[in-house]
Design a protein around this motif. Structure first.
Motif, mmCIF file in Angstrom:
data_model
loop_
_atom_site.group_PDB
_atom_site.id
_atom_site.type_symbol
_atom_site.label_atom_id
_atom_site.label_comp_id
_atom_site.label_asym_id
_atom_site.label_seq_id
_atom_site.Cartn_x
_atom_site.Cartn_y
_atom_site.Cartn_z
ATOM 1 N N ALA A 150 0.835 -1.210 0.000
ATOM 2 C CA ALA A 150 0.000 0.000 0.000
ATOM 3 C C ALA A 150 0.864 1.252 0.000
ATOM 4 O O ALA A 150 0.565 2.214 -0.716
ATOM 5 C CB ALA A 150 -0.923 0.000 1.216
ATOM 6 N N ARG A 151 1.945 1.247 0.777
ATOM 7 C CA ARG A 151 2.844 2.407 0.777
ATOM 8 C C ARG A 151 3.514 2.597 -0.571
ATOM 9 O O ARG A 151 3.655 3.716 -1.052
ATOM 10 C CB ARG A 151 3.910 2.243 1.869
ATOM 11 N N LEU A 152 3.937 1.483 -1.193
ATOM 12 C CA LEU A 152 4.562 1.561 -2.510
ATOM 13 C C LEU A 152 3.578 2.104 -3.543
ATOM 14 O O LEU A 152 3.941 2.954 -4.372
ATOM 15 C CB LEU A 152 5.071 0.190 -2.938
ATOM 16 N N GLU A 153 2.338 1.644 -3.493
ATOM 17 C CA GLU A 153 1.309 2.141 -4.423
ATOM 18 C C GLU A 153 1.065 3.628 -4.231
ATOM 19 O O GLU A 153 0.863 4.366 -5.191
ATOM 20 C CB GLU A 153 0.005 1.360 -4.212
ATOM 21 N N HIS A 154 1.119 4.075 -2.998
ATOM 22 C CA HIS A 154 0.899 5.497 -2.709
ATOM 23 C C HIS A 154 2.087 6.353 -3.168
ATOM 24 O O HIS A 154 1.901 7.421 -3.742
ATOM 25 C CB HIS A 154 0.659 5.692 -1.216
ATOM 26 N N GLU A 155 3.321 5.884 -2.918
ATOM 27 C CA GLU A 155 4.512 6.668 -3.243
ATOM 28 C C GLU A 155 4.836 6.687 -4.727
ATOM 29 O O GLU A 155 5.262 7.701 -5.257
ATOM 30 C CB GLU A 155 5.712 6.123 -2.464
ATOM 31 N N ASP A 156 4.707 5.542 -5.400
ATOM 32 C CA ASP A 156 5.073 5.462 -6.813
ATOM 33 C C ASP A 156 4.116 4.521 -7.539
ATOM 34 O O ASP A 156 4.430 3.355 -7.770
ATOM 35 C CB ASP A 156 6.519 4.977 -6.950
ATOM 36 N N PRO A 157 2.922 5.023 -7.913
ATOM 37 C CA PRO A 157 1.920 4.144 -8.518
ATOM 38 C C PRO A 157 2.373 3.524 -9.846
ATOM 39 O O PRO A 157 2.034 2.385 -10.143
ATOM 40 C CB PRO A 157 0.696 5.039 -8.719
ATOM 41 N N ARG A 158 3.155 4.257 -10.630
ATOM 42 C CA ARG A 158 3.619 3.713 -11.918
ATOM 43 C C ARG A 158 4.490 2.472 -11.691
ATOM 44 O O ARG A 158 4.354 1.468 -12.383
ATOM 45 C CB ARG A 158 4.403 4.782 -12.670
ATOM 46 N N PHE A 159 5.389 2.547 -10.735
ATOM 47 C CA PHE A 159 6.264 1.420 -10.427
ATOM 48 C C PHE A 159 5.456 0.242 -9.894
ATOM 49 O O PHE A 159 5.685 -0.914 -10.277
ATOM 50 C CB PHE A 159 7.328 1.857 -9.422
ATOM 51 N N ALA A 160 4.499 0.500 -9.015
ATOM 52 C CA ALA A 160 3.678 -0.570 -8.443
ATOM 53 C C ALA A 160 2.850 -1.263 -9.521
ATOM 54 O O ALA A 160 2.748 -2.498 -9.534
ATOM 55 C CB ALA A 160 2.776 -0.009 -7.351
ATOM 56 N N ARG A 161 2.263 -0.492 -10.438
ATOM 57 C CA ARG A 161 1.479 -1.093 -11.520
ATOM 58 C C ARG A 161 2.362 -1.932 -12.432
ATOM 59 O O ARG A 161 1.962 -2.994 -12.896
ATOM 60 C CB ARG A 161 0.769 -0.009 -12.324
ATOM 61 N N SER A 162 3.577 -1.455 -12.707
ATOM 62 C CA SER A 162 4.464 -2.209 -13.591
ATOM 63 C C SER A 162 4.918 -3.512 -12.943
ATOM 64 O O SER A 162 5.083 -4.514 -13.622
ATOM 65 C CB SER A 162 5.666 -1.356 -13.993
ATOM 66 N N LEU A 163 5.116 -3.514 -11.627
ATOM 67 C CA LEU A 163 5.449 -4.762 -10.935
ATOM 68 C C LEU A 163 4.293 -5.749 -11.012
ATOM 69 O O LEU A 163 4.498 -6.941 -11.228
ATOM 70 C CB LEU A 163 5.790 -4.482 -9.475
#
Length: 97
Positions: free
Chosen positions: A14-27
């Motif tokens: 959840a923190r990763l999605e909040h901080e860098d959504p583009r990176f989280a979606r690509s993962l």
């Protein structure tokens, strides 16, 4: 009661999605992109613009244009610095034990 590993992973995601959504979606898609800390395209453009202003100020002897080019180039170099972390001490500096 200690927090379970699953709860920690959910919190981290959840923190990763909040901080860098583009990176989280690509993962999640299985095609990782660079994290925000390593994307520096805008910084390179600022540096190129600053150097262009500096050269133009030297060609057309204009002190204000030279000064603006130097300041803009300095900002670009600061943005490219891989060790910049706002709010933390400089990580390049060795710690004293």
């Amino acid at each position: 009661m200690p927090q379970s590993d699953d709860d920690r992973l959910v919190d981290l995601a959840a923190r990763l999605e909040h901080e860098d959504p583009r990176f989280a979606r690509s993962l999640a898609a299985g095609r990782p992109a660079r994290p925000r800390e390593y994307r520096r395209a805008g910084a390179w453009w600022v540096l190129i613009a600053g150097l262009g202003m500096l050269v133009a100020g030297i060609v057309v002897p204009d002190g204000l244009l030279i000064a603006a080019g130097l300041v803009t180039s300095g900002i670009g170099v600061q943005l490219i610095d891989p060790y910049r972390r706002p709010g933390e001490e400089d990580v390049r500096r060795p710690s004293r034990h």
